[in-house]
Design a protein around this motif. Structure first.
Motif, short mmCIF file in Angstrom:
data_model
loop_
_atom_site.label_atom_id
_atom_site.label_comp_id
_atom_site.label_asym_id
_atom_site.label_seq_id
_atom_site.Cartn_x
_atom_site.Cartn_y
_atom_site.Cartn_z
N ILE A 95 41.09 43.28 -13.27
CA ILE A 95 40.96 44.23 -12.16
C ILE A 95 42.12 45.22 -12.18
N THR A 96 43.33 44.74 -12.40
CA THR A 96 44.50 45.61 -12.46
C THR A 96 44.36 46.63 -13.59
N HIS A 97 43.90 46.19 -14.74
CA HIS A 97 43.73 47.10 -15.88
C HIS A 97 42.71 48.19 -15.55
N PHE A 98 41.58 47.83 -14.97
CA PHE A 98 40.55 48.82 -14.67
C PHE A 98 41.01 49.77 -13.56
N GLN A 99 41.81 49.29 -12.61
CA GLN A 99 42.32 50.19 -11.57
C GLN A 99 43.32 51.18 -12.14
N SER A 100 44.17 50.71 -13.06
CA SER A 100 45.16 51.61 -13.64
C SER A 100 44.54 52.65 -14.55
N GLU A 101 43.36 52.39 -15.06
CA GLU A 101 42.67 53.35 -15.92
C GLU A 101 41.80 54.32 -15.12
N SER A 102 42.01 54.38 -13.81
CA SER A 102 41.33 55.29 -12.89
C SER A 102 39.81 55.22 -12.94
N THR A 103 39.27 54.01 -13.07
CA THR A 103 37.83 53.81 -13.01
C THR A 103 37.35 53.97 -11.57
N GLY A 104 38.26 53.81 -10.68
CA GLY A 104 37.93 53.82 -9.27
C GLY A 104 38.55 52.59 -8.65
N HIS A 105 38.37 52.40 -7.38
CA HIS A 105 38.95 51.25 -6.71
C HIS A 105 38.10 50.02 -7.02
N ILE A 106 38.66 49.11 -7.80
CA ILE A 106 37.99 47.86 -8.15
C ILE A 106 38.71 46.74 -7.41
N SER A 107 37.98 45.97 -6.62
CA SER A 107 38.60 44.86 -5.89
C SER A 107 37.98 43.51 -6.22
N ARG A 108 36.85 43.52 -6.92
CA ARG A 108 36.17 42.27 -7.27
C ARG A 108 35.71 42.32 -8.71
N LEU A 109 35.58 41.13 -9.27
CA LEU A 109 35.01 40.99 -10.60
C LEU A 109 33.86 40.01 -10.50
N GLU A 110 32.72 40.43 -10.97
CA GLU A 110 31.53 39.56 -10.99
C GLU A 110 31.14 39.36 -12.44
N VAL A 111 30.96 38.09 -12.83
CA VAL A 111 30.57 37.79 -14.20
C VAL A 111 29.21 37.12 -14.17
N GLN A 112 28.25 37.76 -14.83
CA GLN A 112 26.89 37.22 -14.92
C GLN A 112 26.71 36.56 -16.28
N VAL A 113 26.05 35.42 -16.29
CA VAL A 113 25.81 34.71 -17.55
C VAL A 113 24.39 35.01 -18.01
N ARG A 114 24.30 35.57 -19.19
CA ARG A 114 23.00 35.86 -19.82
C ARG A 114 23.09 35.42 -21.27
N PRO A 115 22.56 34.26 -21.58
CA PRO A 115 22.65 33.77 -22.97
C PRO A 115 21.95 34.72 -23.93
N GLN A 116 22.52 34.80 -25.13
CA GLN A 116 21.93 35.63 -26.16
C GLN A 116 20.76 34.89 -26.79
N MET A 117 19.87 35.65 -27.41
CA MET A 117 18.71 35.06 -28.05
C MET A 117 19.14 34.18 -29.21
N ARG A 118 18.43 33.09 -29.40
CA ARG A 118 18.69 32.19 -30.53
C ARG A 118 18.10 32.78 -31.80
N THR A 119 18.28 32.04 -32.89
CA THR A 119 17.73 32.50 -34.16
C THR A 119 16.22 32.51 -34.09
N PRO A 120 15.56 33.35 -34.86
CA PRO A 120 14.10 33.39 -34.86
C PRO A 120 13.51 32.04 -35.25
N LEU A 121 12.31 31.80 -34.81
CA LEU A 121 11.63 30.54 -35.03
C LEU A 121 11.48 30.22 -36.51
#
Length: 158
Positions: free
Chosen positions: A82-108
């Motif tokens: 959050i500190t890094h993104f605020q210092s890079e002037s992305t805007g005011h960031i006060s929260r971090l949300e992490v979503q889990v989305r597994p990647q596709m497995r190898t083809p069948l």
């Protein structure tokens, strides 16, 4: 019913939709670059292949991770990210949300080819397999020992 006339190429490229899409893709690329710089600074570079920025909205930086374990590691660094993104002037960031989305497995087809190769290899090494089973049986206690020995005998008979 009258048909609509086809649009001219200038009309398509000059429209607001295309401009909004272009603006979003540029912003998305900046977020990804900031994430890369942030992970480099935090020595989390190996995680970058499994993580990306989804959006920045309502003072929340939304990241996507390919597994819960990676998401947990990222959440441990939440304040520093959050500190890094605020210092890079992305805007005011006060929260971090992490979503889990597994990647596709190898083809069948690839996943089905691997077991058949393993079966072919074990068919050629029956004596070696029997020896390994007997070695493992010596290291184990009952009832596993007797089960391993029975399995070794079964391999010997075939």
């Amino acid at each position: 019913m009258a048909r609509k006339r086809p649009r001219d190429i200038q009309q398509l490229f000059g429209g607001q939709r295309l401009q909004r899409f272009t603006d979003f893709t540029e912003q998305y690329q900046r977020w990804q670059q900031q994430l890369q710089q942030c992970f480099d600074a935090l020595q989390l570079s190996p995680l970058l292949a499994h993580c990306k920025v989804v959006s920045v909205r309502a003072h929340t930086l939304v990241l996507e991770a390919s597994s819960a374990a990676l998401a947990n590691r990222i959440k441990l660094q939440q304040s520093r990210i959050i500190t890094h993104f605020q210092s890079e002037s992305t805007g005011h960031i006060s929260r971090l949300e992490v979503q889990v989305r597994p990647q596709m497995r190898t083809p069948l087809a690839q996943s089905m080819a691997k077991p058949t190769q393993a079966v072919q290899k074990t068919g050629n090494n029956d004596d070696e397999t029997v020896a390994k089973l007997r070695q493992q049986a010596e290291l184990c206690e009952e009832p596993l020992r007797s089960q391993l020995l029975a399995l070794a005998e079964k391999y010997e008979k075939n």
